[in-house]
Motif scaffolding. Structure first.
Motif, PDB file in Angstrom:
ATOM      1  N   SER A   1       0.820  -1.216   0.000  1.00  0.00           N
ATOM      2  CA  SER A   1       0.000   0.000   0.000  1.00  0.00           C
ATOM      3  C   SER A   1       0.852   1.263   0.000  1.00  0.00           C
ATOM      4  N   TYR A   2       2.122   1.148   0.418  1.00  0.00           N
ATOM      5  CA  TYR A   2       2.975   2.339   0.455  1.00  0.00           C
ATOM      6  C   TYR A   2       3.152   2.911  -0.950  1.00  0.00           C
ATOM      7  N   ALA A   3       3.473   2.055  -1.916  1.00  0.00           N
ATOM      8  CA  ALA A   3       3.639   2.521  -3.292  1.00  0.00           C
ATOM      9  C   ALA A   3       2.330   3.076  -3.849  1.00  0.00           C
TER      10      ALA A   3
ATOM     11  N   ALA B   1      -8.146   1.613  -4.805  1.00  0.00           N
ATOM     12  CA  ALA B   1      -7.165   0.530  -4.762  1.00  0.00           C
ATOM     13  C   ALA B   1      -7.861  -0.828  -4.704  1.00  0.00           C
ATOM     14  N   ASP B   2      -7.061  -1.889  -4.774  1.00  0.00           N
ATOM     15  CA  ASP B   2      -7.569  -3.256  -4.662  1.00  0.00           C
ATOM     16  C   ASP B   2      -7.743  -3.570  -3.177  1.00  0.00           C
ATOM     17  N   THR B   3      -8.860  -3.129  -2.641  1.00  0.00           N
ATOM     18  CA  THR B   3      -9.120  -3.179  -1.205  1.00  0.00           C
ATOM     19  C   THR B   3     -10.161  -4.241  -0.883  1.00  0.00           C
ATOM     20  N   HIS B   4      -9.897  -5.024   0.162  1.00  0.00           N
ATOM     21  CA  HIS B   4     -10.885  -5.993   0.648  1.00  0.00           C
ATOM     22  C   HIS B   4     -11.701  -5.307   1.737  1.00  0.00           C
ATOM     23  N   ILE B   5     -13.016  -5.278   1.550  1.00  0.00           N
ATOM     24  CA  ILE B   5     -13.907  -4.562   2.458  1.00  0.00           C
ATOM     25  C   ILE B   5     -14.789  -5.559   3.202  1.00  0.00           C
TER      26      ILE B   5
ATOM     27  N   HIS C   1       1.728   6.966  -4.951  1.00  0.00           N
ATOM     28  CA  HIS C   1       1.208   7.310  -6.279  1.00  0.00           C
ATOM     29  C   HIS C   1      -0.001   8.234  -6.146  1.00  0.00           C
ATOM     30  N   ALA C   2      -0.877   7.915  -5.219  1.00  0.00           N
ATOM     31  CA  ALA C   2      -2.051   8.768  -4.997  1.00  0.00           C
ATOM     32  C   ALA C   2      -1.629  10.163  -4.559  1.00  0.00           C
TER      33      ALA C   2
ATOM     34  N   THR D   1      -4.820  13.420  -0.770  1.00  0.00           N
ATOM     35  CA  THR D   1      -4.353  13.352   0.617  1.00  0.00           C
ATOM     36  C   THR D   1      -5.426  12.742   1.518  1.00  0.00           C
ATOM     37  N   CYS D   2      -6.381  12.054   0.909  1.00  0.00           N
ATOM     38  CA  CYS D   2      -7.466  11.426   1.658  1.00  0.00           C
ATOM     39  C   CYS D   2      -7.279   9.908   1.636  1.00  0.00           C
TER      40      CYS D   2
END
Length: 216
Positions: free
Chosen positions: A147-149, A169-173, A153-154, A160-161
């Motif tokens: 997630s750092y990269a 992102a490819d986020t699991h919710i 990039h964001a 900044t949110c």
């Protein structure tokens, strides 16, 4: 979890406590909800699950952090919670970071355990769906090393949110089992709501022995 156990990044914990609490009118991290300042209470919760736990703070707060706890000052400045998250990811790029805000007085071990049990290390992050707006909740999230990269990039794109990072992102919710545990207390009215819930549930604390089949 989709990776072999020995390839899953270990967890560090981070309590976000660097805000200026303008809407509350007093420092949220210093509120005593459970017998100690909330930043320390949250750090103690994280210690059950994390290898190392840090309190994210501004440089001017550093002298007031109990030496029994580790502080991590922002290296990405004036970005609010996103700066604290980025600073943690930069400080140890091999660990995943279980990040929680200091304004979650109803957060408990069960909520953390359930999130970890549903963690997908192959994703950029694992987070809860906010019961209040249906969007990902960045301030109780496992941010994986990758997630750092993604966050950098964001940032380069002007974002900044942290919530927008998770959305894109490819986020699991994960849907929370106890929505109250995700209540953000940002105003005196929010604090009154939290106290009402605490009073209503007093005497019926969540079990600390229910491990939901997850071995630590």
């Amino acid at each position: 979890m989709t990776l072999k156990d020995n390839s899953i990044p270990l967890l560090n914990g981070l309590v976000l406590a660097g805000g200026r609490s303008k809407r509350m009118g007093s420092n949220k991290d210093l509120i005593n909800w459970h017998g100690k300042e909330q930043r320390f209470f949250a750090a103690d919760l994280l210690k059950t699950f994390c290898q190392h736990v840090f309190i994210s703070c501004r440089q001017d707060q550093l002298a007031h952090v109990d030496p029994a706890y580790q502080a991590l000052t922002d290296t990405f400045l004036d970005m609010g919670p996103f700066g604290g998250i980025l600073s943690a990811l930069r400080s140890d790029r091999e660990k995943a970071w279980l990040v929680v805000a200091c304004d979650l007085p109803l957060l408990d071990e069960d909520a953390l355990r359930f999130l970890i049990a549903n963690r997908k290390p192959g994703k950029v992050a694992t987070t809860y769906e906010s019961p209040f707006d249906g969007l990902p909740e960045p301030l109780i999230t496992i941010w994986e090393p990758k997630s750092y990269a993604v966050a950098l990039h964001a940032l380069g794109e002007g974002a900044t949110c942290p919530r927008k990072v998770l959305i894109n992102a490819d986020t699991h919710i994960v849907k929370p089992r106890n929505p109250d545990a995700l209540l953000n207390v940002n105003t005196p009215d929010d604090a009154a709501t939290a106290r009402e819930i605490m009073q209503r549930t007093k005497g019926n604390p969540p079990s600390k022995n229910n491990r939901d089949g997850y071995a630590f």
